[in-house]
Design an enzyme around this catalytic site. Sequence first.
Site, PDB file in Angstrom:
ATOM      1  N   HIS A  37       3.396  15.831  -6.516  1.00 29.06           N
ATOM      2  CA  HIS A  37       3.330  14.960  -5.334  1.00 29.06           C
ATOM      3  C   HIS A  37       2.153  14.009  -5.505  1.00 29.06           C
ATOM      4  O   HIS A  37       1.019  14.324  -5.158  1.00 29.06           O
ATOM      5  CB  HIS A  37       3.175  15.832  -4.070  1.00 29.06           C
ATOM      6  CG  HIS A  37       3.214  15.064  -2.786  1.00 29.06           C
ATOM      7  ND1 HIS A  37       3.639  15.612  -1.601  1.00 29.06           N
ATOM      8  CD2 HIS A  37       2.872  13.787  -2.485  1.00 29.06           C
ATOM      9  CE1 HIS A  37       3.558  14.724  -0.630  1.00 29.06           C
ATOM     10  NE2 HIS A  37       3.083  13.594  -1.151  1.00 29.06           N
ATOM     11  N   HIS A  39       1.482   9.683  -5.343  1.00 23.22           N
ATOM     12  CA  HIS A  39       1.939   8.296  -5.203  1.00 23.22           C
ATOM     13  C   HIS A  39       1.089   7.445  -6.138  1.00 23.22           C
ATOM     14  O   HIS A  39      -0.131   7.380  -5.968  1.00 23.22           O
ATOM     15  CB  HIS A  39       1.759   7.812  -3.762  1.00 23.22           C
ATOM     16  CG  HIS A  39       2.482   8.661  -2.750  1.00 23.22           C
ATOM     17  ND1 HIS A  39       3.724   8.318  -2.256  1.00 23.22           N
ATOM     18  CD2 HIS A  39       2.150   9.840  -2.166  1.00 23.22           C
ATOM     19  CE1 HIS A  39       4.119   9.252  -1.395  1.00 23.22           C
ATOM     20  NE2 HIS A  39       3.185  10.186  -1.324  1.00 23.22           N
ATOM     21  N   GLU A 220       5.095  16.812   7.521  1.00 26.80           N
ATOM     22  CA  GLU A 220       3.668  16.449   7.351  1.00 26.80           C
ATOM     23  C   GLU A 220       3.146  16.183   8.765  1.00 26.80           C
ATOM     24  O   GLU A 220       2.364  16.953   9.298  1.00 26.80           O
ATOM     25  CB  GLU A 220       3.548  15.211   6.452  1.00 26.80           C
ATOM     26  CG  GLU A 220       2.115  14.716   6.265  1.00 26.80           C
ATOM     27  CD  GLU A 220       2.036  13.382   5.501  1.00 26.80           C
ATOM     28  OE1 GLU A 220       3.049  12.668   5.400  1.00 26.80           O
ATOM     29  OE2 GLU A 220       0.916  13.060   5.017  1.00 26.80           O
ATOM     30  N   ASP A 299      -2.566  11.001  -2.549  1.00 25.72           N
ATOM     31  CA  ASP A 299      -3.141   9.671  -2.776  1.00 25.72           C
ATOM     32  C   ASP A 299      -4.630   9.846  -3.103  1.00 25.72           C
ATOM     33  O   ASP A 299      -5.502   9.567  -2.271  1.00 25.72           O
ATOM     34  CB  ASP A 299      -2.983   8.817  -1.512  1.00 25.72           C
ATOM     35  CG  ASP A 299      -1.529   8.673  -1.106  1.00 25.72           C
ATOM     36  OD1 ASP A 299      -0.801   7.895  -1.743  1.00 25.72           O
ATOM     37  OD2 ASP A 299      -1.100   9.393  -0.173  1.00 25.72           O
TER      38      ASP A 299
HETATM   39  N1  ADE Z   1       2.902   7.288   1.242  1.00 26.95           N
HETATM   40  C1  ADE Z   1       1.795   7.521   0.541  1.00 26.95           C
HETATM   41  N2  ADE Z   1       1.237   8.675   0.939  1.00 26.95           N
HETATM   42  C2  ADE Z   1       2.020   9.182   1.921  1.00 26.95           C
HETATM   43  C3  ADE Z   1       1.981  10.344   2.725  1.00 26.95           C
HETATM   44  N3  ADE Z   1       1.010  11.247   2.626  1.00 26.95           N
HETATM   45  N4  ADE Z   1       2.948  10.516   3.646  1.00 26.95           N
HETATM   46  C4  ADE Z   1       3.928   9.622   3.774  1.00 26.95           C
HETATM   47  N5  ADE Z   1       4.005   8.512   3.039  1.00 26.95           N
HETATM   48  C5  ADE Z   1       3.070   8.291   2.112  1.00 26.95           C
HETATM   49 ZN    ZN Z   2       2.950  11.836  -0.131  1.00 30.48          ZN
END
Ligand code: ADE
Ligand code: ZN
Length: 359
Positions: A37, A39, A220, A299
């Site tokens: 996971h 991005h 989330e 991220d």
């Molecule tokens: N895009 C980048 N990080 C994200 C996250 N934690 N939740 C949803 N979309 C995302």
């Molecule tokens: Zn994410």
Amino acid sequence: MEKLPAILPGRRRKRPAHRGNRRVRAFLHGLPKVELHLHIEGTLEPELMFRLARRNGIVLPWRSVDAVRRAYVFQNLQSFLDLYYAGCSVLRREEDFYDLAWAYLARIAGQNVRHAEIFFDPQAHTGRGVPFGTIVAGIGRALDEGRRRLGISSALIMCFLRHLSSEAAMEALEQARPFQDRIVAVGLDSTEAGNPPERFRAVFERARAEGFRAVAHAGEEGPPEYIRQALDLLHVSRIDHGVRCIEDPGLVRRLAEEQVPLTVCPLSNVKLRVFPTMAEHNLKRLLDLGLCVTVNSDDPAYFGGYVEENFEAAREALGLTRDDIVRLARNAVRGSFLDDAGKERLLDELDAYVDRAGV
Ligand code: ADE
Ligand code: ZN
């Protein structure tokens, strides 16, 4: 004569806590890791953001790298996404995407990451006029080089932005068609609350019919119902985040029974206030309930740590044992899109490492 303390045979003297910590940290560092996971746009460190902005003649709303870092205080997911999309604006050309992905790979090579399944958000770029092929070419070139020079295997997952329409997602899927050899799965990200998975049922159905695997962010900020929808309507292989499953005991039982991988991101969850503190994170609880939990960074440039720092922060706050850490690492191999031989090879490597470390 001074009496020496008796040391009974077989009884070890207690090691000072800081030395124990150092040993577990060294163990964690060397552990072969898999990240599921991540991005790629979320790995844009402020230094690179400024370099790319200069290269592309873009004026950023911040005066310095420090000012950018100071701005990284988030109230919730949306307040983060606003900055994340602003950061994306510096990515224009093939070499920008290459530099971004290469910087990530070089960094994780130093954390013994052996395999990474990487999200990208094509619509965040095509919406600004960047061709789909430019994005894939730049990231793809870095991934090839990562495989060759760093020994890191990888896969690409294209995410649909759920704050946009399902028609826009369908269009993105169409644009991906020529690059299907490069993209292993589709995913769903961006603003979760109010954007349930059911809206994307048709596009996921088409993607799966075309041979893509499927994953989705759910649970989330959104309710457990979104996790159920991702499983039952989108037929995903794993759930990204999923931590709010804890509010639905029936769902927790199902996730444990079906061993659905959850790609949990501890530092992200604290930064975005899903949990007030790391000590209150439910990762250990979910693991103890038998769920297939994995640790990931989401991220990392925005949340203060790559995968190793995520492991370390969770370990320290939640008292994860070495067994817990090994289980989390094994879960990530099992939950990956590697083929059986690839999984076997990585699990063997993991076992050999654990044996050598003497757990
Ligand atoms: N895009 C980048 N990080 C994200 C996250 N934690 N939740 C949803 N979309 C995302
Ligand atoms: Zn994410």
